[in-house]
Design an enzyme around this catalytic site. Structure first.
Site, short mmCIF file in Angstrom:
data_model
loop_
_atom_site.label_atom_id
_atom_site.label_comp_id
_atom_site.label_asym_id
_atom_site.label_seq_id
_atom_site.Cartn_x
_atom_site.Cartn_y
_atom_site.Cartn_z
N GLY A 50 -25.04 52.63 -22.94
CA GLY A 50 -24.05 52.71 -24.00
C GLY A 50 -22.76 53.39 -23.50
O GLY A 50 -22.22 53.47 -22.50
N GLU A 51 -22.50 54.59 -24.49
CA GLU A 51 -21.46 55.25 -24.19
C GLU A 51 -21.96 56.76 -24.09
O GLU A 51 -22.15 57.28 -25.28
CB GLU A 51 -20.16 55.12 -25.09
CG GLU A 51 -18.68 55.36 -24.52
CD GLU A 51 -18.62 56.83 -24.26
OE1 GLU A 51 -18.20 57.27 -23.01
OE2 GLU A 51 -18.90 57.67 -24.94
N SER A 52 -21.98 57.47 -23.17
CA SER A 52 -22.73 58.89 -23.25
C SER A 52 -22.15 59.91 -24.00
O SER A 52 -22.91 60.66 -24.70
CB SER A 52 -22.57 59.21 -21.69
OG SER A 52 -21.50 59.40 -21.16
N CYS A 82 -28.48 53.87 -17.39
CA CYS A 82 -26.94 54.19 -17.18
C CYS A 82 -26.55 55.35 -18.06
O CYS A 82 -26.64 56.35 -17.61
CB CYS A 82 -26.27 52.82 -17.92
SG CYS A 82 -24.54 52.62 -17.37
N ARG A 111 -20.11 60.27 -13.56
CA ARG A 111 -20.00 59.30 -14.83
C ARG A 111 -19.01 58.31 -14.52
O ARG A 111 -17.86 58.81 -13.83
CB ARG A 111 -19.66 60.13 -16.13
CG ARG A 111 -19.49 59.62 -17.33
CD ARG A 111 -19.10 60.18 -18.56
NE ARG A 111 -18.83 59.70 -19.60
CZ ARG A 111 -17.54 59.60 -20.21
NH1 ARG A 111 -16.60 59.85 -19.21
NH2 ARG A 111 -17.38 58.95 -21.30
N ILE A 140 -22.77 48.36 -14.83
CA ILE A 140 -21.65 48.56 -15.77
C ILE A 140 -21.02 49.70 -15.98
O ILE A 140 -21.68 50.49 -16.79
CB ILE A 140 -21.98 47.86 -17.26
CG1 ILE A 140 -22.64 46.38 -17.00
CG2 ILE A 140 -20.95 47.48 -18.18
CD1 ILE A 140 -23.42 45.68 -18.18
N ARG A 141 -20.15 49.93 -15.56
CA ARG A 141 -19.35 51.34 -15.62
C ARG A 141 -20.20 52.54 -15.17
O ARG A 141 -20.39 53.26 -15.83
CB ARG A 141 -18.63 51.46 -16.86
CG ARG A 141 -17.44 50.47 -16.99
CD ARG A 141 -16.48 50.66 -18.44
NE ARG A 141 -15.88 51.92 -18.20
CZ ARG A 141 -15.98 52.73 -19.40
NH1 ARG A 141 -16.48 52.42 -20.38
NH2 ARG A 141 -15.15 54.01 -19.23
N HIS A 181 -29.15 48.40 -15.29
CA HIS A 181 -29.51 47.91 -16.80
C HIS A 181 -30.60 46.86 -16.63
O HIS A 181 -30.36 45.63 -16.51
CB HIS A 181 -28.30 47.22 -17.50
CG HIS A 181 -27.21 48.03 -17.97
ND1 HIS A 181 -27.33 48.57 -19.23
CD2 HIS A 181 -26.01 48.69 -17.36
CE1 HIS A 181 -26.25 49.63 -19.41
NE2 HIS A 181 -25.65 49.48 -18.27
N GLU A 183 -32.78 45.88 -18.59
CA GLU A 183 -32.95 45.09 -19.65
C GLU A 183 -32.29 44.13 -19.97
O GLU A 183 -32.59 43.31 -20.71
CB GLU A 183 -32.68 46.07 -21.12
CG GLU A 183 -31.57 46.55 -21.19
CD GLU A 183 -30.76 47.50 -20.29
OE1 GLU A 183 -29.58 47.75 -20.51
OE2 GLU A 183 -31.28 47.83 -19.42
#
Length: 201
Positions: A50-52, A82, A111, A140-141, A181, A183
């Site tokens: 997600g977004e840390s 991630c 990051r 992903i990023r 990821h 999942e």
């Protein structure tokens, strides 16, 4: 604990449903965790991608930081993918000044390292302790690991492309983290690895 471990997915932000489905397919009783009583009921925890910085803020808003810190200190298995890897790291490079994680794994992560370098991509990654062909890993990023402490086992590195050699999977005791990821693919081997770790703990 029964032979079916109860594993929570921190359900504040990110790809929660995908982890819940993957854990269930890997033999766990998978449950979302947003509140203290939900955390108290699980044997292990997944911190999803997600977004840390957002996850860090929401952990405080939902008053979960201290309870998760205590469970980690007591030996609860945790897997971070991630953003979850960033949340488990002792040191984060290129993070925000107000960003706080759980300081669980003695590693330094950068990051959005892959985001700036080579954008989102897919690559093969062999994971120590997981039999079979290399993982088809989706980044992903994603962060990567720049340094690890002496108690950290490197489980996997990128084997091809511009990021070849970068550390993307680690384990320290009952804590596991990946840059990618699992999942998002149909490969459940890494989730089974974590389910087995929770069962053994």
């Amino acid at each position: 604990m029964s032979d079916v471990p109860v594993i929570g997915v921190l359900a504040l932000q990110g790809d929660v449903r995908e982890h819940l489905a993957a854990l269930a397919a890997a033999g766990a009783d998978a449950r979302p965790v947003r509140r203290r009583h939900e955390l108290d009921a699980v044997d292990g925890l997944v911190i999803p991608g997600g977004e840390s910085t957002t996850i860090s803020k929401l952990v405080d808003i939902f008053e979960l930081r201290e309870p998760i810190d205590k469970r980690i200190a007591a030996g609860m298995p945790v897997y971070g993918s991630c953003a979850g890897m960033i949340m488990l790291a002792a040191e984060v490079l290129d993070g925000r000044a107000d960003q706080r994680g759980f300081d669980g794994i003695a590693m330094t992560v950068r990051r959005n390292a892959f985001g700036r370098q080579v954008d989102s991509f897919e690559a093969s990654v062999e994971i120590a302790g997981v039999d079979g062909e290399p993982f088809h890993a989706v980044f992903i990023r994603a962060p990567w690991v720049e340094r690890v402490g002496p108690d950290v086992e490197v489980l996997g590195r990128v084997t091809e492309g511009p990021a070849a050699g970068r550390v993307v999977a680690v384990r320290q005791g009952n804590l596991v983290a990946t840059s990618f990821h699992p999942e998002l693919t149909g490969d459940r081997r890494l989730h089974r690895y974590f389910v087995d770790l929770v069962r053994a703990a």
